[in-house]
Each structure stands twice: as C-alpha cells, then as structure tokens.
Design a protein around this motif. Structure first.
Motif, mmCIF file in Angstrom:
data_model
loop_
_atom_site.group_PDB
_atom_site.id
_atom_site.type_symbol
_atom_site.label_atom_id
_atom_site.label_comp_id
_atom_site.label_asym_id
_atom_site.label_seq_id
_atom_site.Cartn_x
_atom_site.Cartn_y
_atom_site.Cartn_z
ATOM 1 N N PHE A 1 69.505 48.259 32.267
ATOM 2 C CA PHE A 1 68.226 48.451 32.933
ATOM 3 C C PHE A 1 67.172 47.488 32.409
ATOM 4 O O PHE A 1 66.380 46.925 33.172
ATOM 5 C CB PHE A 1 67.748 49.898 32.748
ATOM 6 C CG PHE A 1 66.332 50.129 33.215
ATOM 7 C CD1 PHE A 1 65.935 49.789 34.502
ATOM 8 C CD2 PHE A 1 65.389 50.698 32.356
ATOM 9 C CE1 PHE A 1 64.625 49.994 34.931
ATOM 10 C CE2 PHE A 1 64.084 50.904 32.782
ATOM 11 C CZ PHE A 1 63.700 50.555 34.065
ATOM 12 N N ARG A 2 67.202 47.247 31.097
ATOM 13 C CA ARG A 2 66.185 46.387 30.475
ATOM 14 C C ARG A 2 66.860 45.321 29.622
ATOM 15 O O ARG A 2 66.944 45.452 28.393
ATOM 16 C CB ARG A 2 65.231 47.228 29.617
ATOM 17 C CG ARG A 2 64.425 48.262 30.390
ATOM 18 C CD ARG A 2 63.352 48.892 29.512
ATOM 19 N NE ARG A 2 63.942 49.635 28.406
ATOM 20 C CZ ARG A 2 63.256 50.069 27.348
ATOM 21 N NH1 ARG A 2 61.963 49.780 27.231
ATOM 22 N NH2 ARG A 2 63.863 50.750 26.397
ATOM 23 N N PRO A 3 67.355 44.252 30.233
ATOM 24 C CA PRO A 3 68.031 43.201 29.459
ATOM 25 C C PRO A 3 67.156 42.555 28.397
ATOM 26 O O PRO A 3 67.676 41.941 27.462
ATOM 27 C CB PRO A 3 68.418 42.171 30.542
ATOM 28 C CG PRO A 3 68.439 42.936 31.817
ATOM 29 C CD PRO A 3 67.380 43.981 31.683
ATOM 30 N N GLU A 4 65.835 42.711 28.527
ATOM 31 C CA GLU A 4 64.957 42.119 27.516
ATOM 32 C C GLU A 4 65.145 42.756 26.138
ATOM 33 O O GLU A 4 64.679 42.218 25.130
ATOM 34 C CB GLU A 4 63.489 42.255 27.948
ATOM 35 C CG GLU A 4 62.943 43.676 28.004
ATOM 36 C CD GLU A 4 63.144 44.350 29.336
ATOM 37 O OE1 GLU A 4 62.433 45.339 29.612
ATOM 38 O OE2 GLU A 4 64.018 43.899 30.116
ATOM 39 N N LEU A 5 65.840 43.892 26.077
ATOM 40 C CA LEU A 5 66.137 44.517 24.793
ATOM 41 C C LEU A 5 67.208 43.757 24.015
ATOM 42 O O LEU A 5 67.359 43.952 22.808
ATOM 43 C CB LEU A 5 66.598 45.963 25.007
ATOM 44 C CG LEU A 5 65.579 46.930 25.630
ATOM 45 C CD1 LEU A 5 66.227 48.287 25.866
ATOM 46 C CD2 LEU A 5 64.364 47.081 24.733
ATOM 47 N N LEU A 6 67.964 42.909 24.701
ATOM 48 C CA LEU A 6 69.035 42.156 24.045
ATOM 49 C C LEU A 6 68.456 41.056 23.154
ATOM 50 O O LEU A 6 67.376 40.538 23.422
ATOM 51 C CB LEU A 6 69.940 41.522 25.100
ATOM 52 C CG LEU A 6 70.807 42.482 25.920
ATOM 53 C CD1 LEU A 6 71.329 41.784 27.165
ATOM 54 C CD2 LEU A 6 71.965 42.992 25.060
ATOM 55 N N PRO A 7 69.181 40.663 22.106
ATOM 56 C CA PRO A 7 68.742 39.521 21.294
ATOM 57 C C PRO A 7 68.610 38.271 22.157
ATOM 58 O O PRO A 7 69.349 38.088 23.136
ATOM 59 C CB PRO A 7 69.870 39.367 20.266
ATOM 60 C CG PRO A 7 70.519 40.711 20.215
ATOM 61 C CD PRO A 7 70.411 41.289 21.578
ATOM 62 N N THR A 8 67.682 37.407 21.787
ATOM 63 C CA THR A 8 67.443 36.190 22.556
ATOM 64 C C THR A 8 68.697 35.345 22.691
ATOM 65 O O THR A 8 68.962 34.760 23.754
ATOM 66 C CB THR A 8 66.334 35.363 21.878
ATOM 67 O OG1 THR A 8 65.150 36.157 21.796
ATOM 68 C CG2 THR A 8 66.042 34.105 22.673
ATOM 69 N N SER A 9 69.509 35.288 21.647
ATOM 70 C CA SER A 9 70.727 34.477 21.694
ATOM 71 C C SER A 9 71.704 35.000 22.747
ATOM 72 O O SER A 9 72.372 34.219 23.440
ATOM 73 C CB SER A 9 71.395 34.450 20.319
ATOM 74 O OG SER A 9 71.739 35.760 19.906
ATOM 75 N N VAL A 10 71.800 36.298 22.870
ATOM 76 C CA VAL A 10 72.700 36.893 23.861
ATOM 77 C C VAL A 10 72.183 36.629 25.271
ATOM 78 O O VAL A 10 72.943 36.282 26.182
ATOM 79 C CB VAL A 10 72.856 38.404 23.612
ATOM 80 C CG1 VAL A 10 73.708 39.046 24.707
ATOM 81 C CG2 VAL A 10 73.484 38.655 22.246
ATOM 82 N N ARG A 11 70.878 36.767 25.449
ATOM 83 C CA ARG A 11 70.303 36.517 26.773
ATOM 84 C C ARG A 11 70.485 35.058 27.174
ATOM 85 O O ARG A 11 70.739 34.750 28.350
ATOM 86 C CB ARG A 11 68.821 36.897 26.774
ATOM 87 C CG ARG A 11 68.574 38.382 26.541
ATOM 88 C CD ARG A 11 67.101 38.720 26.614
ATOM 89 N NE ARG A 11 66.587 38.545 27.973
ATOM 90 C CZ ARG A 11 65.302 38.566 28.288
ATOM 91 N NH1 ARG A 11 64.389 38.707 27.328
ATOM 92 N NH2 ARG A 11 64.913 38.424 29.535
ATOM 93 N N SER A 12 70.405 34.160 26.220
ATOM 94 C CA SER A 12 70.601 32.739 26.522
ATOM 95 C C SER A 12 72.040 32.468 26.946
ATOM 96 O O SER A 12 72.296 31.722 27.905
ATOM 97 C CB SER A 12 70.243 31.883 25.303
ATOM 98 O OG SER A 12 68.875 32.005 24.989
ATOM 99 N N ARG A 13 72.983 33.066 26.238
ATOM 100 C CA ARG A 13 74.387 32.888 26.599
ATOM 101 C C ARG A 13 74.668 33.480 27.975
ATOM 102 O O ARG A 13 75.422 32.918 28.773
ATOM 103 C CB ARG A 13 75.297 33.550 25.572
ATOM 104 C CG ARG A 13 75.460 32.759 24.281
ATOM 105 C CD ARG A 13 76.619 33.299 23.471
ATOM 106 N NE ARG A 13 77.864 33.228 24.225
ATOM 107 C CZ ARG A 13 79.009 33.769 23.805
ATOM 108 N NH1 ARG A 13 79.051 34.415 22.646
ATOM 109 N NH2 ARG A 13 80.103 33.671 24.535
ATOM 110 N N ALA A 14 74.062 34.630 28.265
ATOM 111 C CA ALA A 14 74.260 35.258 29.580
ATOM 112 C C ALA A 14 73.690 34.388 30.685
ATOM 113 O O ALA A 14 74.294 34.237 31.756
ATOM 114 C CB ALA A 14 73.626 36.643 29.594
ATOM 115 N N ALA A 15 72.536 33.792 30.453
ATOM 116 C CA ALA A 15 71.927 32.911 31.457
ATOM 117 C C ALA A 15 72.823 31.711 31.729
ATOM 118 O O ALA A 15 73.019 31.302 32.877
ATOM 119 C CB ALA A 15 70.546 32.465 31.002
ATOM 120 N N ALA A 16 73.394 31.147 30.673
ATOM 121 C CA ALA A 16 74.279 29.990 30.842
ATOM 122 C C ALA A 16 75.569 30.377 31.544
ATOM 123 O O ALA A 16 76.178 29.555 32.245
ATOM 124 C CB ALA A 16 74.582 29.374 29.483
ATOM 125 N N ALA A 17 75.981 31.635 31.409
ATOM 126 C CA ALA A 17 77.250 32.084 31.982
ATOM 127 C C ALA A 17 77.215 32.172 33.500
ATOM 128 O O ALA A 17 78.277 32.268 34.140
ATOM 129 C CB ALA A 17 77.632 33.441 31.392
#
Length: 465
Positions: free
Chosen positions: A26-42
């Motif tokens: 529901f709130r991906p902003e809770l994830l660590p920045t590194s994880v969100r960056s990897r998800a964006a690249a994926a």
C-alpha cells in the motif's frame, strides 16, 4: 535483497524469499531507498525478482493509478473512477493476491523452495500471476484453467515457465477446475494457491486495494465513496468494499455478473464470454454480508464496449463532441471485465441518482493486451456486426440497463439464499458447517483482516533488505 532464516507465523524456522509486506504494497515509500531504486530499475526487465516490490496500485511518483471517465462517455453526473491494474507486474492486479497467498504459505512453513510445485486454479489473471510470482521466487508452477480461455492467457503463462492443466469447458465451468485441484491436494509435493477459498486474497484486496481506493477518491468530488462496483470471479476484489465501509458505512457495494450466468442474482447458471468473472458459485472468500446489490450485464455489451473503446474511439470522440484524443488516451487500458465493471458503475450511478460531487469507484483488472483474439472471435461469430455496432449499439451499451437487472441483496432472505448457495458448494470440498456459519458474522472477516499485522511482522523479521 538478501534473505536469512527466520521464525515466521509457523513454528518451523525456514528460509523465505524477500518481498513486500501488506503495508509496503500500500505504501512503497516505507521501503528502504535502495530497494525502491532496484524496483524502479526492474520495470525494464519483468523477470527481475525486484519486481515483487512493484506490486502496488501506486505510480512511481506516488499517486494511485486510475482514470476518471469523461461524462460525455458515461452520461451520468457522478464521477466514475476506474483504478487501473494493467501496470502491475505481469499485467494485472491479480498478481497481488497470488503473491500474498504464496508469501503467507512460506511464512507459515507450509511452502518451501526446492520441495514444492505451486498450483494455481484460475480462469486467467490469477493463474498468470501464480506463474509469474512462482518464476520470480524460483518455484515450478502448474496453472489449472478451462480449455476455452483466450490464447493470450495461455501464452503469458507459458512465457513465465508455467505448465497448463486444462479442464473441459469455458469461463463459467470453474467447478471443474476446483475438482481437478482436489487431486493435487492429495499429493504433498504440490501446494495450491486456492484463490477462491484462501483468505490472503481477501486480505490483499481489503488492505491494499481498499485503502488505495479511499486515498484515490479523496482527490475527487466530495472526497467520499458513494459506491464500489466489482464483478466477482474469486470475489477477492470485492473485499476492498469492506475497507471502504469502515470509513464510509453508507457506501454501497455492488457485485456485477453476466446476465448469461446469474448465480448471485437468482441462482442461475450459464456460459458467457466475460473472462475472469461469473464462476457459477458464491466463492468461499466472498463476504456476502457487505454486498448490497447484484447487477446483471450482458456479455456482448462488454465485448462490444471494448471494441468501441479500442477500435472506434475516434468516432466516439466525434459523435460525443469530445476533444480529439480524449478517448484515445484510454487505448490499451481496459479488458473485457474492465468494461463490465465500467458499465456496472455507470448503471449503478444512474439507478441511485448520484450527483456531480459523488464518486463511484470500480476496477480495471487488466488491459487490452489479453484480448485481441476475443475481438477476432467477435468478427467470426458475428461477421460485420462490429463495424455496425457504433451506430446500432452505443446507446444501449453505455446508456442502457434495466432497473430489473439490479437486485437489492440487503434483506435477510437474500443473505440467507447466498449463504445457502455458498454452503452447497463448499461443503462438497471439505469445509464444515461450523466454519461456514462463522462467516455469517462480520467479526470473522475483521479477525482475518487483523492477521495482516502478524504476517507483516513475521516477514519483516524473516528477511534482510
């Protein structure tokens, strides 16, 4: 995204594959920045396991993915807000409950990598989601489906490495799928992600879809949800209505089903062409307590409506005196069940007499990429009819609907009928009358929803990000 052993909901320590919690979906902003960056690249590689963290209704910039249908198209004053699922990994929001069901099984120690093959009973999008999630997590998968579904569904499952076990019949023959599933349950090598009966499906939609719907609606009209409309297949998506009702108890929840298979409406059975819905049963996870209305929509209206939006949008724009490109922007956004939901939302808004500031929320489960073969079949079934539908059928499709096709199921006798129908199906598959009776209390559903905190805590403890 390393994984470490941990003790989860079950008592057995085991290794689990990292993925998001319910709250993080529901709130991906809770994830660590590194994880969100990897998800964006994926996003550029759909088979990158980091796509697990892209299971969310949110756009990358943070808003909820949705469109507002033009009033020129809908013909009603109320806002018709459509949450769009085709941007989820694998192309449908059904990947969410597939992930949640597998994730909960892992945490409970019931599903273990290297030991189990995943089974996904489905008529389409959930099965695709099972094949996809299994691929990302390293499990072999078998999807059980009727043999008359769209070619695009089968191709997507095979693309993700899933095997197909096809049963006789079409969309409305899901009982045969459930019967085939029982054979797999007898073999300990197989673990079934049973979307029609396991509560992770309910939990995902009540938490992730329901909260997202509330946040989205807050930015339109009066900020409230007057009604939520969804056509049930597994009925998981309808659980979003439970969450909506916690904030707006007066909100009305409407289940839409094919006129040709009117099971919830009047215990009817039949074959239809709206893939993903109308499965000839009250599913185990359908909380009928919170369903207020049942509506019938003709399957050909949905197929023809999809044809108009995909192939004749320029003519529609001209006829409706819309700015060129207004409807072209929706190209690729909707599938057949999406059009069914849209027609249901329009007709319910008209039936209820909703005003300009009021919001009706519905769902577009997937996009057009799964249905070119269906429009090709339309041309074969009714040669020349598609080309004529603009002149002959637009008014009946987008402005039609009869009051007699909307049933109020709030009275006790209607609830009792739906409960009996549920029991008739699910006692055959081993569920006790006592368990089915417990579902007649809202406390059952609230208790199941509250388990999210336990699963989120267990997952956060078991993984390393």
């Amino acid at each position: 995204m390393q994984v470490s052993p941990g003790t989860a909901v079950g008592s057995r320590p085991h290794a689990t594959v990292a993925g998001p919690t319910y709250d993080e979906m529901f709130r991906p902003e809770l994830l660590p920045t590194s994880v969100r960056s990897r998800a964006a690249a994926a996003h550029c590689n759909e088979l990158d396991p980091a796509n697990l963290f892209n299971i969310t209704w949110r756009r990358p910039e943070g808003g909820i993915r949705h469109v507002v249908l033009p009033r020129e198209l809908t013909g009603v004053d109320a806002n018709i807000l459509v949450m769009t699922g085709y941007r989820f990994p694998s192309g449908s929001h059904k990947v969410g409950p597939a992930y949640a069901t597998l994730m909960e099984g892992e945490l409970a120690g019931e599903i273990r990598s290297g030991e189990h093959t995943i089974i996904g009973p489905s008529t389409g999008n959930f099965g695709i989601g099972v094949a996809y999630i299994s691929r990302l997590k390293g499990y072999p998968a078998i999807v059980i489906m009727p043999e008359q579904m769209s070619a695009e569904r089968y191709a997507r499952i095979r693309h993700y490495g899933g095997e197909l076990d096809l049963t006789p019949g079409s969309e409305s023959d899901v009982i045969l799928v459930l019967e085939r599933t029982e054979h797999y349950k007898k073999d300990s090598r197989y673990k079934v992600l049973a979307q029609f009966e396991l509560l992770p499906n309910y939990r995902f939609h009540r938490c992730v879809t329901g909260k997202s719907a509330l946040e989205m609606a807050a930015g339109h009209g009066n900020g409230r949800v007057a009604a939520f409309v969804s056509a049930p297949g597994s009925a998981g998506t309808l659980a979003a209505g439970d969450e909506i009702k916690t904030k707006f108890p007066e909100a009305l929840i409407c289940a839409v089903e094919p006129h040709e298979c009117s099971t919830l409406f009047n215990n009817g059975r039949g074959t239809h062409r709206i893939e993903g819905i109308g499965d000839k049963m009250v599913t185990l996870i359908h909380n009928v307590l919170t369903t207020d209305f049942v509506m019938l929509v003709h399957d050909d209206d949905c197929v023809m409506g999809l044809y108009l939006l995909e192939r004749r949008y320029a003519q529609l724009e001209q006829a409706l005196k819309m700015k060129p490109g207004s409807l072209q922007a929706f190209a690729g956004t909707f599938g057949i069940s999406s059009v069914c939901n849209i027609l249901g939302a329009i007709r319910l808004a008209k039936f209820l007499g909703l005003k300009a500031a009021e919001n009706v929320v519905t769902i577009a489960t997937d996009g057009f990429d799964r249905y070119p073969s269906v429009l090709a079949d339309l041309d074969q079934r009714k040669p020349g009819s598609a080309a004529k539908v603009f002149n002959d059928r637009f008014e009946s499709i987008f402005r039609g609907g009869e009051a007699g096709e909307i049933l109020d199921v709030r009275p006790k006798e209607q609830k009792d009928r739906l409960f009996r129908s549920k029991a008739d199906t699910w006692t055959r598959f081993g569920y006790s009358n006592q368990y089915l009776e417990s579902m007649k209390s809202q406390s059952f559903w609230d208790g199941e929803y509250d388990k999210i905190r336990e699963y989120d805590h267990a997952l956060a403890k078991a993984r390393k990000l």
